[in-house]
Scaffold this motif. Structure first.
Motif, PDB file in Angstrom:
ATOM      1  N   MET A 298      41.772  72.833  14.105  1.00  0.00           N
ATOM      2  CA  MET A 298      41.450  72.639  15.519  1.00  0.00           C
ATOM      3  C   MET A 298      41.579  71.182  15.983  1.00  0.00           C
ATOM      4  O   MET A 298      41.443  70.910  17.151  1.00  0.00           O
TER       5      MET A 298
ATOM      6  N   ARG B 199      34.712  66.478  14.966  1.00  0.00           N
ATOM      7  CA  ARG B 199      34.500  67.757  14.291  1.00  0.00           C
ATOM      8  C   ARG B 199      34.329  67.531  12.793  1.00  0.00           C
ATOM      9  O   ARG B 199      34.997  66.696  12.203  1.00  0.00           O
TER      10      ARG B 199
ATOM     11  N   TRP C 258      38.885  65.799  16.930  1.00  0.00           N
ATOM     12  CA  TRP C 258      37.962  65.481  18.013  1.00  0.00           C
ATOM     13  C   TRP C 258      37.944  66.602  19.048  1.00  0.00           C
ATOM     14  O   TRP C 258      38.935  67.286  19.263  1.00  0.00           O
ATOM     15  N   GLU C 259      36.808  66.759  19.684  1.00  0.00           N
ATOM     16  CA  GLU C 259      36.697  67.708  20.780  1.00  0.00           C
ATOM     17  C   GLU C 259      35.888  67.061  21.902  1.00  0.00           C
ATOM     18  O   GLU C 259      35.148  66.113  21.674  1.00  0.00           O
ATOM     19  N   HIS C 260      36.060  67.565  23.108  1.00  0.00           N
ATOM     20  CA  HIS C 260      35.288  67.090  24.255  1.00  0.00           C
ATOM     21  C   HIS C 260      34.089  67.997  24.453  1.00  0.00           C
ATOM     22  O   HIS C 260      34.222  69.218  24.456  1.00  0.00           O
TER      23      HIS C 260
ATOM     24  N   HIS D 221      32.993  62.460  23.307  1.00  0.00           N
ATOM     25  CA  HIS D 221      33.907  62.822  22.231  1.00  0.00           C
ATOM     26  C   HIS D 221      33.077  63.140  21.000  1.00  0.00           C
ATOM     27  O   HIS D 221      32.247  62.334  20.586  1.00  0.00           O
ATOM     28  N   ASN D 222      33.298  64.309  20.450  1.00  0.00           N
ATOM     29  CA  ASN D 222      32.551  64.765  19.292  1.00  0.00           C
ATOM     30  C   ASN D 222      33.516  64.914  18.110  1.00  0.00           C
ATOM     31  O   ASN D 222      34.505  65.632  18.205  1.00  0.00           O
TER      32      ASN D 222
END
Length: 116
Positions: free
Chosen positions: A68, A60, A71-73, A57-58
């Motif tokens: 967006m 943003r 969090w993004e994968h 999990h990054n």
């Protein structure tokens, strides 16, 4: 309204699986709503190697965070020997346990993947 969003997501995933030819709609709905005839069974401990995804999990940062999501994968594929401890659990019956395993999430210690 908040209840309908997860249900709509569930329906979309189930329809996608049906459209791909992998499952029928009744099976997908039973699995995803936990209303199926779950069977208790045991898997022996196993040590093996196959390619699998590593997902982190990054968080943003920046102006696109609001548009967006926070969090993004981040996904990468890699292979190494790793273990799975013995487990007894319940779910709908396996159709192809080895193939299904390749898509299942599991955790292992990357410093000691064969003994975690």
């Amino acid at each position: 309204m908040k209840t309908w969003i997860p249900l709509a997501g569930l329906a979309l995933v189930a329809v996608g699986a049906v459209a791909s030819g992998r499952r029928n709609l009744a099976w997908e709905l039973k699995k995803r709503t936990h209303l199926g005839a779950f069977e208790s069974h045991h898997h022996e401990a196993k040590l093996h190697e196959h390619e699998h995804a590593h997902v982190t999990h990054n968080r943003r940062i920046g102006p696109d965070m609001v548009a967006m999501g926070e969090w993004e994968h981040l996904t990468s594929m890699h292979a190494h020997e790793h273990n799975h401890p013995a487990i007894t659990h319940s779910h709908l019956p396996h159709e192809d346990a080895e193939h299904e395993h390749l898509g299942e999430a599991h955790i292992h210690d990357h410093e000691h993947p064969a003994v975690s």
